[in-house]
Motif scaffolding. Sequence first.
Motif, mmCIF file in Angstrom:
data_model
loop_
_atom_site.group_PDB
_atom_site.id
_atom_site.type_symbol
_atom_site.label_atom_id
_atom_site.label_comp_id
_atom_site.label_asym_id
_atom_site.label_seq_id
_atom_site.Cartn_x
_atom_site.Cartn_y
_atom_site.Cartn_z
ATOM 1 N N MET A 1 112.261 70.676 -29.565
ATOM 2 C CA MET A 1 112.893 71.656 -30.433
ATOM 3 C C MET A 1 112.010 72.061 -31.592
ATOM 4 N N ALA A 2 111.070 71.240 -31.950
ATOM 5 C CA ALA A 2 110.228 71.556 -33.094
ATOM 6 C C ALA A 2 109.061 72.450 -32.723
ATOM 7 N N GLY A 3 108.930 72.853 -31.453
ATOM 8 C CA GLY A 3 107.792 73.644 -31.034
ATOM 9 C C GLY A 3 106.525 72.837 -31.233
ATOM 10 N N SER A 4 105.623 73.352 -32.059
ATOM 11 C CA SER A 4 104.368 72.646 -32.295
ATOM 12 C C SER A 4 104.467 71.643 -33.432
ATOM 13 N N VAL A 5 105.639 71.533 -34.089
ATOM 14 C CA VAL A 5 105.805 70.614 -35.206
ATOM 15 C C VAL A 5 106.526 69.369 -34.736
ATOM 16 N N PRO A 6 105.995 68.160 -34.961
ATOM 17 C CA PRO A 6 106.661 66.934 -34.519
ATOM 18 C C PRO A 6 108.042 66.819 -35.122
ATOM 19 N N LEU A 7 108.953 66.224 -34.364
ATOM 20 C CA LEU A 7 110.323 66.070 -34.834
ATOM 21 C C LEU A 7 110.405 65.172 -36.061
ATOM 22 N N LEU B 1 113.850 63.960 -43.227
ATOM 23 C CA LEU B 1 114.870 64.996 -43.063
ATOM 24 C C LEU B 1 115.150 65.289 -41.610
ATOM 25 N N ALA B 2 114.166 65.019 -40.732
ATOM 26 C CA ALA B 2 114.372 65.303 -39.311
ATOM 27 C C ALA B 2 115.420 64.389 -38.700
ATOM 28 N N ASN B 3 115.759 63.297 -39.384
ATOM 29 C CA ASN B 3 116.775 62.371 -38.881
ATOM 30 C C ASN B 3 118.151 62.906 -39.233
ATOM 31 N N LEU B 4 118.852 63.477 -38.243
ATOM 32 C CA LEU B 4 120.111 64.144 -38.508
ATOM 33 C C LEU B 4 121.318 63.258 -38.292
ATOM 34 N N ARG B 5 121.132 62.041 -37.831
ATOM 35 C CA ARG B 5 122.267 61.195 -37.523
ATOM 36 C C ARG B 5 122.637 60.359 -38.737
ATOM 37 N N SER B 6 123.817 60.626 -39.288
ATOM 38 C CA SER B 6 124.234 59.913 -40.485
ATOM 39 C C SER B 6 124.346 58.420 -40.218
ATOM 40 N N SER B 7 124.584 58.040 -38.974
ATOM 41 C CA SER B 7 124.720 56.629 -38.640
ATOM 42 C C SER B 7 123.407 55.885 -38.780
ATOM 43 N N ASP B 8 122.268 56.631 -38.834
ATOM 44 C CA ASP B 8 120.964 55.996 -38.944
ATOM 45 C C ASP B 8 120.552 55.774 -40.400
ATOM 46 N N GLN B 9 121.381 56.235 -41.353
ATOM 47 C CA GLN B 9 121.002 56.146 -42.743
ATOM 48 C C GLN B 9 121.070 54.700 -43.229
ATOM 49 N N LEU C 1 110.965 70.930 -48.054
ATOM 50 C CA LEU C 1 111.562 72.264 -48.081
ATOM 51 C C LEU C 1 111.311 72.990 -46.765
ATOM 52 N N CYS C 2 110.114 72.858 -46.218
ATOM 53 C CA CYS C 2 109.811 73.461 -44.916
ATOM 54 C C CYS C 2 110.668 72.843 -43.824
ATOM 55 N N GLN C 3 110.891 71.526 -43.943
ATOM 56 C CA GLN C 3 111.688 70.865 -42.922
ATOM 57 C C GLN C 3 113.149 71.305 -42.969
ATOM 58 N N VAL C 4 113.637 71.698 -44.139
ATOM 59 C CA VAL C 4 114.994 72.238 -44.228
ATOM 60 C C VAL C 4 115.111 73.456 -43.319
ATOM 61 N N PHE C 5 114.118 74.344 -43.381
ATOM 62 C CA PHE C 5 114.155 75.515 -42.493
ATOM 63 C C PHE C 5 114.088 75.098 -41.035
ATOM 64 N N ASN C 6 113.187 74.170 -40.706
ATOM 65 C CA ASN C 6 113.057 73.731 -39.316
ATOM 66 C C ASN C 6 114.388 73.235 -38.766
ATOM 67 N N VAL C 7 115.100 72.451 -39.571
ATOM 68 C CA VAL C 7 116.373 71.888 -39.135
ATOM 69 C C VAL C 7 117.401 72.994 -38.894
ATOM 70 N N LEU C 8 117.423 73.994 -39.757
ATOM 71 C CA LEU C 8 118.363 75.105 -39.579
ATOM 72 C C LEU C 8 118.036 75.884 -38.303
ATOM 73 N N MET C 9 116.763 76.090 -38.035
ATOM 74 C CA MET C 9 116.367 76.808 -36.825
ATOM 75 C C MET C 9 116.717 76.004 -35.583
ATOM 76 N N TRP C 10 116.441 74.694 -35.610
ATOM 77 C CA TRP C 10 116.760 73.860 -34.444
ATOM 78 C C TRP C 10 118.262 73.866 -34.172
ATOM 79 N N ARG C 11 119.069 73.838 -35.237
ATOM 80 C CA ARG C 11 120.525 73.849 -35.065
ATOM 81 C C ARG C 11 120.957 75.136 -34.366
ATOM 82 N N ALA C 12 120.358 76.273 -34.761
ATOM 83 C CA ALA C 12 120.686 77.545 -34.120
ATOM 84 C C ALA C 12 120.270 77.552 -32.657
#
Length: 273
Positions: A16-22, A27-35, A78-89
């Motif tokens: 999902m990250a294309g050329s950017v590692p997940l 911030l790339a960790n989206l699972r609240s259970s992993d916090q 800040l860049c990763q915030v955008f990446n996460v929004l794009m991946w969600r879409a």
Amino acid sequence: MTTQRFPPASDKQVNMAGSVPLQMSTLANLRSSDQGSRLPAAKSVDISNYDIGGFGEEAQWYIRKALQDPTSLGKQDLCQVFNVLMWRAMEEPDYARTGAQLCHAIIQAEVEKEQYDCVPTRVFQSHLRLKLLEQEMEAETLHEQSVSAWVGFVRFLCLCYHVIRVRDSPLMTMVDSVFNCLSLLALPGPLKNEMQVDCLYNLLVQMGPSLDQTVPDKMEDLFALLRDRFLSFKTPPLARHRLLQLIELRSGGWQMEPGIQDYYSRSGKELRG
């Protein structure tokens, strides 16, 4: 509920990250259970109009910070915030509008803060354009891996252009990308796929009036292509039905009589079976 990666259309795994590692940052960790521990709470900001509940607590915290003051975050986060929004879409195409609205709000906050900077950078806005271009260049690969992810990306890119305004002006540097994606949806292959036909139709219904005002020449070229596709007997009946509806809608100034609209609605349901 946490976001899930979209299912690939083939045996290949979709990155999902294309050329950017997940895992560029935490911030790339989206699972609240992993916090392991809760980050300090951001100051109160009204985000009731935005759906960020599908993200983990950490991602939500960063999104809130970006909305409140983008300059308070490091460039990478800040860049990763955008990446996460794009991946969600890309995971959930219906989330594309919310993602675009969040991008607009963050860019507005960035523009507001730049008046205090000696050298404005607009990190989020610059990364948005760069990342969308990178993903657009991988369009063929993404389409092969997952039609749903491709549709989500196209919706997100086009709605970013449609929604985002910087000092009341659209991001005109995105125009070519918008029309490239719309033209790709009008290729013979995508026109055989109901999801992509609906994506093309819905985007043009939403964006058509403003695109006709800002870039009428490009709209003429696009609709010349759509007319050719409509006239081709190789185009499936449902796609021809949608294309004719778009052609008539535009010829009527993006308005359609209720009776004609009802006809298209009824005949469209019949074609879908």
